[in-house]
Design a protein around this motif. Structure first.
Motif, mmCIF file in Angstrom:
data_model
loop_
_atom_site.group_PDB
_atom_site.id
_atom_site.type_symbol
_atom_site.label_atom_id
_atom_site.label_comp_id
_atom_site.label_asym_id
_atom_site.label_seq_id
_atom_site.Cartn_x
_atom_site.Cartn_y
_atom_site.Cartn_z
ATOM 1 N N ALA A 5 -101.576 -39.378 116.716
ATOM 2 C CA ALA A 5 -101.682 -37.975 117.071
ATOM 3 C C ALA A 5 -100.373 -37.343 116.553
ATOM 4 N N SER A 6 -99.328 -38.038 116.625
ATOM 5 C CA SER A 6 -97.952 -37.518 116.658
ATOM 6 C C SER A 6 -96.784 -38.756 116.350
ATOM 7 N N ILE A 7 -95.992 -38.267 115.697
ATOM 8 C CA ILE A 7 -94.873 -39.090 115.506
ATOM 9 C C ILE A 7 -93.369 -38.779 115.557
ATOM 10 N N LYS A 8 -92.437 -39.276 116.154
ATOM 11 C CA LYS A 8 -91.057 -38.869 116.122
ATOM 12 C C LYS A 8 -90.587 -38.468 114.713
ATOM 13 N N ALA A 9 -89.889 -37.361 114.532
ATOM 14 C CA ALA A 9 -89.168 -37.347 113.254
ATOM 15 C C ALA A 9 -88.415 -38.553 112.843
ATOM 16 N N SER A 10 -87.671 -39.248 113.723
ATOM 17 C CA SER A 10 -87.053 -40.350 113.135
ATOM 18 C C SER A 10 -87.577 -41.474 112.842
ATOM 19 N N GLU A 11 -88.929 -41.455 113.310
ATOM 20 C CA GLU A 11 -89.817 -42.593 112.874
ATOM 21 C C GLU A 11 -90.459 -42.539 111.452
ATOM 22 N N LEU A 12 -90.688 -41.141 110.973
ATOM 23 C CA LEU A 12 -91.392 -40.964 109.704
ATOM 24 C C LEU A 12 -90.751 -41.789 108.606
ATOM 25 N N PRO A 13 -91.932 -42.264 107.876
ATOM 26 C CA PRO A 13 -91.530 -42.899 106.649
ATOM 27 C C PRO A 13 -90.918 -42.193 105.689
ATOM 28 N N ALA A 14 -90.675 -42.595 104.528
ATOM 29 C CA ALA A 14 -89.983 -41.497 103.449
ATOM 30 C C ALA A 14 -91.372 -41.071 102.572
ATOM 31 N N PHE A 15 -91.109 -40.013 101.880
ATOM 32 C CA PHE A 15 -92.408 -39.330 101.244
ATOM 33 C C PHE A 15 -92.705 -40.506 100.167
ATOM 34 N N GLY A 16 -93.855 -40.474 99.693
ATOM 35 C CA GLY A 16 -94.381 -41.490 98.861
ATOM 36 C C GLY A 16 -94.960 -42.990 99.817
ATOM 37 N N GLN A 17 -94.452 -42.965 100.827
ATOM 38 C CA GLN A 17 -94.593 -44.296 101.660
ATOM 39 C C GLN A 17 -96.048 -44.168 102.533
ATOM 40 N N GLN A 18 -96.542 -45.448 102.607
ATOM 41 C CA GLN A 18 -97.888 -45.388 103.432
ATOM 42 C C GLN A 18 -97.704 -44.961 104.825
ATOM 43 N N PHE A 19 -98.740 -44.166 105.497
ATOM 44 C CA PHE A 19 -98.596 -43.827 106.839
ATOM 45 C C PHE A 19 -99.969 -43.171 106.916
ATOM 46 N N ALA A 20 -100.391 -43.575 108.393
ATOM 47 C CA ALA A 20 -101.745 -42.858 108.915
ATOM 48 C C ALA A 20 -102.955 -43.056 107.828
ATOM 49 N N GLY A 21 -103.153 -44.203 107.011
ATOM 50 C CA GLY A 21 -104.014 -44.336 106.109
ATOM 51 C C GLY A 21 -103.834 -43.739 104.718
ATOM 52 N N GLY A 22 -102.848 -43.339 104.568
ATOM 53 C CA GLY A 22 -102.675 -42.653 103.115
ATOM 54 C C GLY A 22 -101.184 -42.611 102.751
ATOM 55 N N THR A 23 -100.876 -41.690 102.013
ATOM 56 C CA THR A 23 -99.353 -41.417 101.453
ATOM 57 C C THR A 23 -98.962 -40.220 102.006
ATOM 58 N N LEU A 24 -97.718 -40.339 102.828
ATOM 59 C CA LEU A 24 -96.941 -39.183 103.125
ATOM 60 C C LEU A 24 -96.456 -38.415 101.924
ATOM 61 N N PHE A 25 -96.941 -37.286 101.895
ATOM 62 C CA PHE A 25 -96.311 -36.347 100.633
ATOM 63 C C PHE A 25 -95.457 -35.106 100.900
ATOM 64 N N THR A 26 -95.476 -34.651 102.203
ATOM 65 C CA THR A 26 -94.810 -33.671 102.482
ATOM 66 C C THR A 26 -94.836 -33.275 104.067
ATOM 67 N N ARG A 27 -93.934 -32.423 104.330
ATOM 68 C CA ARG A 27 -93.872 -31.837 105.957
ATOM 69 C C ARG A 27 -93.936 -30.501 105.869
ATOM 70 N N GLN A 28 -94.898 -29.955 106.590
ATOM 71 C CA GLN A 28 -95.082 -28.352 106.555
ATOM 72 C C GLN A 28 -95.189 -27.769 108.075
ATOM 73 N N TRP A 29 -94.503 -26.655 108.189
ATOM 74 C CA TRP A 29 -94.656 -25.855 109.379
ATOM 75 C C TRP A 29 -95.807 -25.081 109.311
ATOM 76 N N TYR A 30 -96.568 -25.042 110.562
ATOM 77 C CA TYR A 30 -97.758 -24.083 111.021
ATOM 78 C C TYR A 30 -97.198 -23.533 112.105
ATOM 79 N N GLY A 31 -96.909 -22.433 112.339
ATOM 80 C CA GLY A 31 -96.412 -21.498 113.350
ATOM 81 C C GLY A 31 -94.923 -22.387 113.935
ATOM 82 N N ASP A 32 -94.988 -22.724 115.099
ATOM 83 C CA ASP A 32 -93.700 -23.228 115.542
ATOM 84 C C ASP A 32 -93.852 -24.821 115.760
ATOM 85 N N LYS A 33 -94.846 -25.574 115.240
ATOM 86 C CA LYS A 33 -94.962 -26.628 114.954
ATOM 87 C C LYS A 33 -95.027 -27.494 113.682
#
Length: 158
Positions: A5-33
């Motif tokens: 449901a969540s992950i610490k910013a320091s634990e995120l893999p690099a872009f292009g790496q496998q994460f949560a059943g797919g490939t991490l491709f960006t970070r995005q703000w929605y409001g204050d989250k």
């Protein structure tokens, strides 16, 4: 597979790496989250119509998850199938972010021979589409069968 449901910013893999059943491709703000956006693989792509022609569904250019839920509530079978995967159809903005990730080499399995639906409605009759060959975005009638690439977003804890 357990989807966090969540992950610490320091634990995120690099872009292009496998994460949560797919490939991490960006970070995005929605409001204050802030969220990590993960594109599921080509093997999860679905094909179908966006929704009913002439039906006005409240969608926006930025939040694909909210859009996909609105589509499903309005009767879209395609949206309902994507939500079962604990994912959503990316918005017009999120689709452009996927194109940028493709250009950077983070997403390598997006088809270039087909148009993908975004979850952003253009009007009661049309929805925005994304071409991952050149990055074109256009709109077309909602009753035409197109591909949809499921995406997940995971809350980033700061």
């Amino acid at each position: 597979m357990s989807i966090p449901a969540s992950i610490k910013a320091s634990e995120l893999p690099a872009f292009g790496q496998q994460f949560a059943g797919g490939t991490l491709f960006t970070r995005q703000w929605y409001g204050d989250k802030e969220y990590a956006l993960v594109a599921l693989g080509a093997d999860t792509e679905l094909s179908g119509v966006w929704g009913e022609y002439g039906q006005d569904v409240a969608t926006n250019h930025g939040d694909g998850e909210a859009n996909t839920r609105a589509m499903a509530e309005a009767g879209s079978e395609l949206a309902a199938k994507v939500l079962v995967l604990e994912a959503f159809i990316p918005s017009a903005l999120e689709s452009h972010q996927m194109m940028f990730a493709k250009q950077l080499g983070y997403l390598t399995d997006l088809r270039e021979d087909a148009w993908y639906y975004t979850s952003t409605q253009y009007s009661a009759d049309y929805a925005f589409l994304m071409d991952f060959e050149d990055g074109w975005q256009d709109y077309y009638v909602k009753g035409t069968e197109r591909l949809a690439r499921p995406v997940r977003k995971i809350l980033i804890l700061h």
